[in-house]
Motif scaffolding. Sequence first.
Motif, PDB file in Angstrom:
ATOM      1  N   ARG B  44       0.839  -1.200   0.000  1.00 21.00           N
ATOM      2  CA  ARG B  44       0.000   0.000   0.000  1.00 21.00           C
ATOM      3  C   ARG B  44       0.871   1.247   0.000  1.00 21.00           C
ATOM      4  NH1 ARG B  44      -2.038   3.546   3.425  1.00 21.00           N
ATOM      5  NH2 ARG B  44      -1.150   2.543   5.262  1.00 21.00           N
ATOM      6  N   CYS B  45       0.573   2.148  -0.935  1.00 12.58           N
ATOM      7  CA  CYS B  45       1.215   3.475  -0.949  1.00 12.58           C
ATOM      8  C   CYS B  45       0.071   4.463  -0.803  1.00 12.58           C
ATOM      9  CB  CYS B  45       1.901   3.769  -2.271  1.00 12.58           C
ATOM     10  SG  CYS B  45       3.113   2.575  -2.756  1.00 12.58           S
ATOM     11  N   GLY B  46      -0.080   5.093   0.333  1.00  7.79           N
ATOM     12  CA  GLY B  46      -1.206   5.998   0.557  1.00  7.79           C
ATOM     13  C   GLY B  46      -2.508   5.228   0.424  1.00  7.79           C
ATOM     14  N   SER B  47      -3.375   5.686  -0.476  1.00  5.55           N
ATOM     15  CA  SER B  47      -4.648   4.977  -0.644  1.00  5.55           C
ATOM     16  C   SER B  47      -4.566   3.947  -1.781  1.00  5.55           C
ATOM     17  CB  SER B  47      -5.765   5.978  -0.930  1.00  5.55           C
ATOM     18  OG  SER B  47      -5.379   6.802  -2.001  1.00  5.55           O
ATOM     19  N   GLU B  48      -3.422   3.887  -2.448  1.00  6.44           N
ATOM     20  CA  GLU B  48      -3.262   2.964  -3.581  1.00  6.44           C
ATOM     21  C   GLU B  48      -2.762   1.596  -3.086  1.00  6.44           C
ATOM     22  OE1 GLU B  48      -0.434   2.538  -7.554  1.00  6.44           O
ATOM     23  OE2 GLU B  48      -0.147   4.195  -6.158  1.00  6.44           O
ATOM     24  N   GLY B 155      -1.290   9.280   9.417  1.00  7.45           N
ATOM     25  CA  GLY B 155      -0.105  10.057   9.778  1.00  7.45           C
ATOM     26  C   GLY B 155      -0.099  10.672  11.166  1.00  7.45           C
ATOM     27  N   LYS B 156      -0.956  10.168  12.068  1.00  6.38           N
ATOM     28  CA  LYS B 156      -0.992  10.694  13.442  1.00  6.38           C
ATOM     29  C   LYS B 156       0.372  10.572  14.121  1.00  6.38           C
ATOM     30  CE  LYS B 156      -3.841   7.854  15.319  1.00  6.38           C
ATOM     31  NZ  LYS B 156      -4.248   7.080  14.161  1.00  6.38           N
ATOM     32  N   THR B 157       0.901   9.352  14.083  1.00  5.15           N
ATOM     33  CA  THR B 157       2.143   9.087  14.810  1.00  5.15           C
ATOM     34  C   THR B 157       3.298   9.868  14.205  1.00  5.15           C
ATOM     35  OG1 THR B 157       1.249   6.917  15.293  1.00  5.15           O
ATOM     36  CG2 THR B 157       3.586   7.204  15.683  1.00  5.15           C
ATOM     37  N   THR B 158       3.296   9.985  12.876  1.00  6.59           N
ATOM     38  CA  THR B 158       4.365  10.732  12.200  1.00  6.59           C
ATOM     39  C   THR B 158       4.320  12.201  12.621  1.00  6.59           C
ATOM     40  OG1 THR B 158       4.064   9.215  10.363  1.00  6.59           O
ATOM     41  CG2 THR B 158       5.362  11.176   9.911  1.00  6.59           C
ATOM     42  N   LEU B 159       3.097  12.759  12.690  1.00  7.85           N
ATOM     43  CA  LEU B 159       2.949  14.164  13.097  1.00  7.85           C
ATOM     44  C   LEU B 159       3.357  14.328  14.561  1.00  7.85           C
ATOM     45  CD1 LEU B 159       1.967  17.042  12.319  1.00  7.85           C
ATOM     46  CD2 LEU B 159      -0.248  16.409  13.264  1.00  7.85           C
ATOM     47  N   LEU B 160       2.901  13.400  15.405  1.00  4.70           N
ATOM     48  CA  LEU B 160       3.236  13.461  16.833  1.00  4.70           C
ATOM     49  C   LEU B 160       4.765  13.453  17.005  1.00  4.70           C
ATOM     50  CD1 LEU B 160       1.882  12.892  19.857  1.00  4.70           C
ATOM     51  CD2 LEU B 160       2.990  10.727  19.501  1.00  4.70           C
ATOM     52  N   ARG B 161       5.429  12.558  16.264  1.00  3.88           N
ATOM     53  CA  ARG B 161       6.891  12.426  16.365  1.00  3.88           C
ATOM     54  C   ARG B 161       7.573  13.749  15.993  1.00  3.88           C
ATOM     55  NH1 ARG B 161       7.680   8.756  12.508  1.00  3.88           N
ATOM     56  NH2 ARG B 161       7.235   6.982  13.845  1.00  3.88           N
ATOM     57  N   ASP B 162       7.055  14.383  14.939  1.00  2.00           N
ATOM     58  CA  ASP B 162       7.714  15.615  14.498  1.00  2.00           C
ATOM     59  C   ASP B 162       7.423  16.780  15.432  1.00  2.00           C
ATOM     60  OD1 ASP B 162       9.584  16.485  12.505  1.00  2.00           O
ATOM     61  OD2 ASP B 162       8.048  17.887  11.850  1.00  2.00           O
ATOM     62  N   ILE B 163       6.219  16.789  16.009  1.00  4.23           N
ATOM     63  CA  ILE B 163       5.928  17.850  16.995  1.00  4.23           C
ATOM     64  C   ILE B 163       6.870  17.670  18.194  1.00  4.23           C
ATOM     65  CG2 ILE B 163       4.203  18.793  18.583  1.00  4.23           C
ATOM     66  CD1 ILE B 163       2.020  17.982  16.588  1.00  4.23           C
ATOM     67  N   PRO B 284      -5.967  14.622   0.249  1.00 11.94           N
ATOM     68  CA  PRO B 284      -5.523  13.878  -0.937  1.00 11.94           C
ATOM     69  C   PRO B 284      -4.287  13.010  -0.679  1.00 11.94           C
ATOM     70  CG  PRO B 284      -4.814  16.153  -1.099  1.00 11.94           C
ATOM     71  CD  PRO B 284      -5.646  16.050   0.147  1.00 11.94           C
ATOM     72  N   HIS B 285      -3.573  13.267   0.419  1.00 12.63           N
ATOM     73  CA  HIS B 285      -2.439  12.393   0.731  1.00 12.63           C
ATOM     74  C   HIS B 285      -2.336  12.219   2.245  1.00 12.63           C
ATOM     75  CE1 HIS B 285      -0.144  15.935   2.009  1.00 12.63           C
ATOM     76  NE2 HIS B 285      -0.646  16.537   0.941  1.00 12.63           N
ATOM     77  N   THR B 286      -1.633  11.183   2.659  1.00 10.58           N
ATOM     78  CA  THR B 286      -1.485  10.880   4.080  1.00 10.58           C
ATOM     79  C   THR B 286      -0.908  12.090   4.822  1.00 10.58           C
ATOM     80  OG1 THR B 286      -1.018   8.623   3.437  1.00 10.58           O
ATOM     81  CG2 THR B 286      -0.438   9.206   5.684  1.00 10.58           C
TER      82      THR B 286
END
Lengths: 173, 302
Positions: B44-48, B155-163, B284-286
């Motif tokens: 899976r890449c995004g929604s694809e 992308g919750k965890t990715t955003l949390l990590r960057d914050i 439109p994207h993660t």
Amino acid sequence: MILKLTGALLLMAGGCGVGICRGMGAELRRRELEQLKRALMLMYSQTEFGHLCLSEIAQRAAEISSMGIDELFFDFYTRLNDGEGESIAAMWSECVDTLKGKTHLTAGDISCIRTLGDSLGTGDIKRQLSGINSLADYIDTSCAILAGTAGTSLKMCRSMGFLLSAFAVILLF
Amino acid sequence: MDITGFINNYTAKNVAEELRKIQADKLKRAEEIRLRCSQPITVRCGSELFYPREGGYMPTREDLEVTLSKMSRYSVYAFNEEIKQGYITLSGGFRVGICGSVVYENGTAVTIKNISSLNIRLCRQIKGCADKVINSILGAGGFLSTLVISPPACGKTTLLRDIVRQLSDRGICVGLVDERSEIAGICLGQAQNDVGRNTDILDGCRKLDGMYMLLRSMAPRVIAVDEIGSEAELNVIRQTVNSGVGLLCTIHAADIEELKQKPFFKKLLADRLFKRYVLLSGVPHTGTVVGIYNEELKICDT
């Protein structure tokens, strides 16, 4: 005549020497089994209480053992770290094969050591511990037999060597 | 470790060969690889969603077991605590979900055997993904307690990590409870992802215990946890905020309306514990930031 006597003495001394070496082989086998037992006890404790991975356990086992057993565990550690093998049993078996000729362990010992591979690394920790215990029990039994017969077998091998060489001297004369 | 290294080191030979047939650019974008027993491999890449190739290799049960064995560094027993919860975490922060037959002893799951599928979630740290939100969650008085809301795999965890990374690098002391080792991705004591210079990490620790432990012992300015949602966590959340410590959390919900229906959230909202809500979407994207809301759930930034 002097030459003949010297030859006879050398032959008998050689025979005794071979006999003593054979007798010492049993003692060396016992020591190697004891080294293996030490490594197994470390494996047991680090599996049950240390929760270490097999490669780390193998590395530590290599560090505390000697007499060829260290090479077995170091070889296993290297293979695990390379991560190229598909099955632990196959990797362990290949490592165990290197013990042949390098140690005084018998074919029976090597076969028993090889069976440990079936239980290593499985999800069921009890199975791995039970595999270690089974091999440790085999070592205990073998060492007890070897310790009980160590003195007598050394004497017997030495006497047998002496007698065989004496017989050879008689035949040659 | 990159995706190619991951495939070479952690997957069974036949599976690795099949995965190597995927085009390099697609493989680089892959977010998830699913291996199912006797089913085609899916990526899976995004929604694809796509298959490496039509009529391609289908993993056997042995392939899945060898893959799990390699992932656990040939020591499945050492990962049993994680496996019985349905996942293992690998170096690099990759997380693998596991399905199979669950074995119970005295009513408690003790392990999973006969592995039937593996879901490999490929972790990617996206530095800078929090740039859009960081100014909205930093007020004049410092960090404003924030709840990141999104559906799964958006992308919750990715955003949390960057914050966390950005707050930490700004000199704010952050305490991070990484229950499933997927934020910092700690492997043998070393964080595999950059979570900043002022971050103290409690790895593999339950959120509830971890928040209390950090609060009592590490004097953090902000505590960050992933995926809150149980009633038991309400007290520690209240206690944290009342102690003057900022909270950075994530929660599963498709949108604000769905969130409002959750009894757990109703209590959070009533107490006004969070000052900012960040809503994410996979379209439109993660990781697309749909909006940033204030404590009254009024949009304050998009």
